[in-house]
Enzyme design. Structure first.
Site, PDB file in Angstrom:
ATOM      1  N   ASP A 102     -32.675 -22.014 -33.068  1.00 52.64           N
ATOM      2  CA  ASP A 102     -31.828 -23.044 -32.393  1.00 52.64           C
ATOM      3  C   ASP A 102     -32.363 -24.362 -32.649  1.00 52.64           C
ATOM      4  O   ASP A 102     -33.600 -24.566 -32.633  1.00 52.64           O
ATOM      5  CB  ASP A 102     -32.170 -22.770 -30.809  1.00 52.64           C
ATOM      6  CG  ASP A 102     -31.296 -23.787 -29.814  1.00 52.64           C
ATOM      7  OD1 ASP A 102     -30.528 -24.331 -30.330  1.00 52.64           O
ATOM      8  OD2 ASP A 102     -31.493 -23.875 -28.785  1.00 52.64           O
TER       9      ASP A 102
ATOM     10  N   SER B  22     -23.374 -23.199 -28.899  1.00 54.35           N
ATOM     11  CA  SER B  22     -24.027 -24.082 -27.773  1.00 54.35           C
ATOM     12  C   SER B  22     -22.789 -25.077 -27.135  1.00 54.35           C
ATOM     13  O   SER B  22     -22.437 -25.917 -27.834  1.00 54.35           O
ATOM     14  CB  SER B  22     -25.331 -24.828 -28.187  1.00 54.35           C
ATOM     15  OG  SER B  22     -25.553 -25.871 -27.259  1.00 54.35           O
TER      16      SER B  22
ATOM     17  N   HIS C  24     -24.242 -20.090 -25.745  1.00 53.42           N
ATOM     18  CA  HIS C  24     -25.361 -20.434 -25.422  1.00 53.42           C
ATOM     19  C   HIS C  24     -25.504 -21.802 -24.265  1.00 53.42           C
ATOM     20  O   HIS C  24     -24.687 -22.597 -24.624  1.00 53.42           O
ATOM     21  CB  HIS C  24     -25.897 -21.038 -26.704  1.00 53.42           C
ATOM     22  CG  HIS C  24     -27.418 -21.386 -26.534  1.00 53.42           C
ATOM     23  ND1 HIS C  24     -28.660 -20.550 -26.734  1.00 53.42           N
ATOM     24  CD2 HIS C  24     -28.102 -22.631 -26.462  1.00 53.42           C
ATOM     25  CE1 HIS C  24     -29.696 -21.150 -26.632  1.00 53.42           C
ATOM     26  NE2 HIS C  24     -29.382 -22.425 -26.578  1.00 53.42           N
TER      27      HIS C  24
ATOM     28  N   HIS D 193     -30.728 -21.201 -21.895  1.00 59.11           N
ATOM     29  CA  HIS D 193     -31.684 -21.460 -22.432  1.00 59.11           C
ATOM     30  C   HIS D 193     -32.279 -22.658 -21.793  1.00 59.11           C
ATOM     31  O   HIS D 193     -31.852 -23.816 -21.259  1.00 59.11           O
ATOM     32  CB  HIS D 193     -31.637 -22.110 -23.997  1.00 59.11           C
ATOM     33  CG  HIS D 193     -32.654 -22.797 -24.503  1.00 59.11           C
ATOM     34  ND1 HIS D 193     -32.382 -23.607 -25.524  1.00 59.11           N
ATOM     35  CD2 HIS D 193     -33.967 -22.753 -24.322  1.00 59.11           C
ATOM     36  CE1 HIS D 193     -33.696 -23.856 -26.158  1.00 59.11           C
ATOM     37  NE2 HIS D 193     -34.800 -23.737 -25.371  1.00 59.11           N
TER      38      HIS D 193
ATOM     39  N   MET E  16     -37.573 -22.557 -31.846  1.00 55.83           N
ATOM     40  CA  MET E  16     -36.915 -23.928 -31.883  1.00 55.83           C
ATOM     41  C   MET E  16     -36.897 -24.540 -33.430  1.00 55.83           C
ATOM     42  O   MET E  16     -38.080 -24.728 -33.931  1.00 55.83           O
ATOM     43  CB  MET E  16     -37.450 -24.976 -31.122  1.00 55.83           C
ATOM     44  CG  MET E  16     -37.149 -24.705 -29.515  1.00 55.83           C
ATOM     45  SD  MET E  16     -35.437 -24.364 -28.957  1.00 55.83           S
ATOM     46  CE  MET E  16     -34.772 -26.108 -29.619  1.00 55.83           C
TER      47      MET E  16
ATOM     48  N   MET F 199     -34.633 -25.372 -20.578  1.00 55.06           N
ATOM     49  CA  MET F 199     -35.894 -26.270 -20.865  1.00 55.06           C
ATOM     50  C   MET F 199     -35.936 -27.107 -19.803  1.00 55.06           C
ATOM     51  O   MET F 199     -35.608 -28.314 -19.616  1.00 55.06           O
ATOM     52  CB  MET F 199     -35.081 -27.269 -21.993  1.00 55.06           C
ATOM     53  CG  MET F 199     -34.925 -26.619 -23.431  1.00 55.06           C
ATOM     54  SD  MET F 199     -33.634 -27.300 -24.389  1.00 55.06           S
ATOM     55  CE  MET F 199     -32.058 -26.565 -23.839  1.00 55.06           C
TER      56      MET F 199
ATOM     57  N   ASP G 237     -27.382 -24.692 -22.653  1.00 57.05           N
ATOM     58  CA  ASP G 237     -28.958 -25.528 -22.601  1.00 57.05           C
ATOM     59  C   ASP G 237     -28.818 -26.192 -21.355  1.00 57.05           C
ATOM     60  O   ASP G 237     -28.156 -27.152 -20.921  1.00 57.05           O
ATOM     61  CB  ASP G 237     -28.748 -26.652 -23.677  1.00 57.05           C
ATOM     62  CG  ASP G 237     -28.917 -25.731 -25.146  1.00 57.05           C
ATOM     63  OD1 ASP G 237     -29.688 -24.981 -25.345  1.00 57.05           O
ATOM     64  OD2 ASP G 237     -27.807 -25.921 -26.039  1.00 57.05           O
TER      65      ASP G 237
ATOM     66  N   GLY H  70     -34.054 -30.846 -26.722  1.00 53.25           N
ATOM     67  CA  GLY H  70     -33.609 -32.065 -25.895  1.00 53.25           C
ATOM     68  C   GLY H  70     -32.392 -32.619 -26.196  1.00 53.25           C
ATOM     69  O   GLY H  70     -31.373 -32.955 -25.563  1.00 53.25           O
ATOM     70  N   PHE H  71     -31.960 -32.481 -27.635  1.00 54.33           N
ATOM     71  CA  PHE H  71     -30.679 -32.846 -28.026  1.00 54.33           C
ATOM     72  C   PHE H  71     -30.070 -32.078 -29.085  1.00 54.33           C
ATOM     73  O   PHE H  71     -30.596 -31.539 -29.764  1.00 54.33           O
ATOM     74  CB  PHE H  71     -30.757 -34.454 -28.715  1.00 54.33           C
ATOM     75  CG  PHE H  71     -31.525 -35.365 -27.713  1.00 54.33           C
ATOM     76  CD1 PHE H  71     -30.657 -35.910 -26.825  1.00 54.33           C
ATOM     77  CD2 PHE H  71     -32.932 -35.437 -27.371  1.00 54.33           C
ATOM     78  CE1 PHE H  71     -31.286 -36.882 -25.738  1.00 54.33           C
ATOM     79  CE2 PHE H  71     -33.395 -36.414 -26.620  1.00 54.33           C
ATOM     80  CZ  PHE H  71     -32.635 -36.898 -25.418  1.00 54.33           C
ATOM     81  N   GLY H  72     -28.669 -32.189 -29.183  1.00 53.35           N
ATOM     82  CA  GLY H  72     -28.009 -31.700 -30.170  1.00 53.35           C
ATOM     83  C   GLY H  72     -27.933 -32.548 -31.329  1.00 53.35           C
ATOM     84  O   GLY H  72     -28.400 -33.658 -31.417  1.00 53.35           O
ATOM     85  N   GLY H  73     -27.475 -31.981 -32.529  1.00 55.16           N
ATOM     86  CA  GLY H  73     -27.098 -32.648 -33.737  1.00 55.16           C
ATOM     87  C   GLY H  73     -28.301 -33.346 -34.495  1.00 55.16           C
ATOM     88  O   GLY H  73     -28.136 -34.154 -35.188  1.00 55.16           O
TER      89      GLY H  73
ATOM     90  N   GLY I 126     -24.652 -25.723 -32.202  1.00 52.34           N
ATOM     91  CA  GLY I 126     -24.166 -26.548 -31.217  1.00 52.34           C
ATOM     92  C   GLY I 126     -22.969 -27.550 -32.275  1.00 52.34           C
ATOM     93  O   GLY I 126     -21.763 -27.234 -32.312  1.00 52.34           O
TER      94      GLY I 126
ATOM     95  N   MET J 185     -31.368 -28.443 -18.977  1.00 52.05           N
ATOM     96  CA  MET J 185     -32.448 -29.557 -19.308  1.00 52.05           C
ATOM     97  C   MET J 185     -32.620 -30.411 -17.819  1.00 52.05           C
ATOM     98  O   MET J 185     -31.757 -30.634 -17.469  1.00 52.05           O
ATOM     99  CB  MET J 185     -32.081 -30.573 -20.347  1.00 52.05           C
ATOM    100  CG  MET J 185     -31.712 -29.884 -21.601  1.00 52.05           C
ATOM    101  SD  MET J 185     -31.335 -31.258 -22.997  1.00 52.05           S
ATOM    102  CE  MET J 185     -30.612 -29.997 -24.279  1.00 52.05           C
TER     103      MET J 185
HETATM  104  C1  DX5 Z   1     -31.535 -28.597 -28.420  1.00 50.31           C
HETATM  105  C2  DX5 Z   1     -30.554 -27.349 -27.921  1.00 50.31           C
HETATM  106  C3  DX5 Z   1     -29.723 -26.595 -28.805  1.00 50.31           C
HETATM  107  C4  DX5 Z   1     -28.694 -27.596 -29.153  1.00 50.31           C
HETATM  108  C5  DX5 Z   1     -28.453 -27.196 -30.783  1.00 50.31           C
HETATM  109  O1  DX5 Z   1     -32.323 -28.742 -27.252  1.00 50.31           O
HETATM  110  O2  DX5 Z   1     -31.682 -26.253 -27.385  1.00 50.31           O
HETATM  111  O3  DX5 Z   1     -29.122 -25.493 -28.260  1.00 50.31           O
HETATM  112  O4  DX5 Z   1     -27.583 -27.384 -28.605  1.00 50.31           O
HETATM  113  O5  DX5 Z   1     -27.443 -28.040 -31.208  1.00 50.31           O
HETATM  114  P1  DX5 Z   1     -27.464 -28.359 -32.659  1.00 50.31           P
HETATM  115  O6  DX5 Z   1     -26.746 -26.977 -33.229  1.00 50.31           O
HETATM  116  O7  DX5 Z   1     -26.230 -29.290 -32.827  1.00 50.31           O
HETATM  117  O8  DX5 Z   1     -28.770 -28.514 -33.247  1.00 50.31           O
HETATM  118 ZN    ZN Z   2     -30.556 -23.971 -26.864  1.00 51.79          ZN
END
Ligand code: DX5
Ligand code: ZN
Length: 216
Positions: free
Chosen positions: A176, A7, A32, A65, A138, A67, A34, A143-146, A198, A36
């Site tokens: 994801d 991602s 990927h 993706h 999901m 969102m 994202d 909404g957020f990575g990590g 990601g 938003m």
């Molecule tokens: C979250 C995103 C993911 C995100 C995943 O809303 O849809 O695609 O980038 O990030 P990681 O792998 O860090 O959880």
């Molecule tokens: Zn995603």
């Protein structure tokens, strides 16, 4: 063998071309993306112009993706910008609009997918399964990575695989959120075909080895 879709939410946005070439060079399968809107999720990322700019940069499929609220408003523009796979969220609109949106995406020659937030049960996807090319489960709140991987989503992956085998066996499952070298194992065991990663991809000291681990 599973596929990995790094991602770009965790990429360096000032160097997206470089980071996508890196994804390609390390043997990953898809990119990927994202999207938003600050309404469906409490964050704003990137949109149509960025997908369009990335299209000529890579041969890899762009896995977009969405969102965003009421994605039917923008689906055609994302396909025309270069999405190969376009995912919408079940929770983002009424069922009749979601069904029409999936139909539209496919009619435009793009692969269509439906995504479920953690609180949405597998059964909610039943009306969509016959017209989906992919279901995205999901494993974090979008909404957020990590964020931390939610292992309690694995029964949902198994249920969806069973439901799909009855009505649409060719449909693939993507997970994801929080996927890393450890959590990828249970995802694959549960029936996931494509794994989004990601932060774990971009933080890996050996990205090529990480890609191989996830694919194995
Ligand atoms: C979250 C995103 C993911 C995100 C995943 O809303 O849809 O695609 O980038 O990030 P990681 O792998 O860090 O959880
Ligand atoms: Zn995603």
């Amino acid at each position: 063998m599973a596929k990995i879709a790094p991602s770009i939410l965790s990429a360096d946005f000032a160097n997206l071309e470089r980071d996508i070439h890196d994804i390609e060079k390390n043997g990953a399968d898809w990119v990927h993306v994202d999207v938003m809107d600050g309404l469906f999720v409490p964050n704003i990322s990137i949109g149509i112009p960025v997908v369009k700019a990335l299209r000529p940069v890579t041969q890899l499929p762009l896995d977009v993706h969405l969102m965003i609220d009421r994605p039917i408003r923008y689906a055609e523009q994302f396909v025309k910008a270069g999405a190969d796979w376009l995912t919408i969220h079940i929770e983002a609109d009424q069922p009749q609009n979601n069904l029409a949106c999936l139909d539209k995406i496919r009619a435009l020659g793009c692969k269509a997918a439906i995504s479920l937030k953690p609180g949405t049960p597998a059964e909610a996807a039943i009306p969509y399964l016959p017209i989906c090319d992919m279901v995205l489960v999901m494993t974090v709140e979008p909404g957020f990575g990590g964020q931390k991987f939610m292992a309690d989503m694995m029964p949902k992956v198994r249920t969806l695989r069973r439901l799909l085998d009855e009505v649409n066996p060719g449909c693939v499952i993507e997970v994801d959120g929080g996927v890393d070298a450890e959590t990828c194992k249970i995802c694959k065991e549960s029936g996931a075909d494509i794994l989004v990663a990601g932060s774990a991809y971009f933080k890996a000291t050996d990205r090529k080895a990480f890609v191989k681990t996830v694919q194995a």
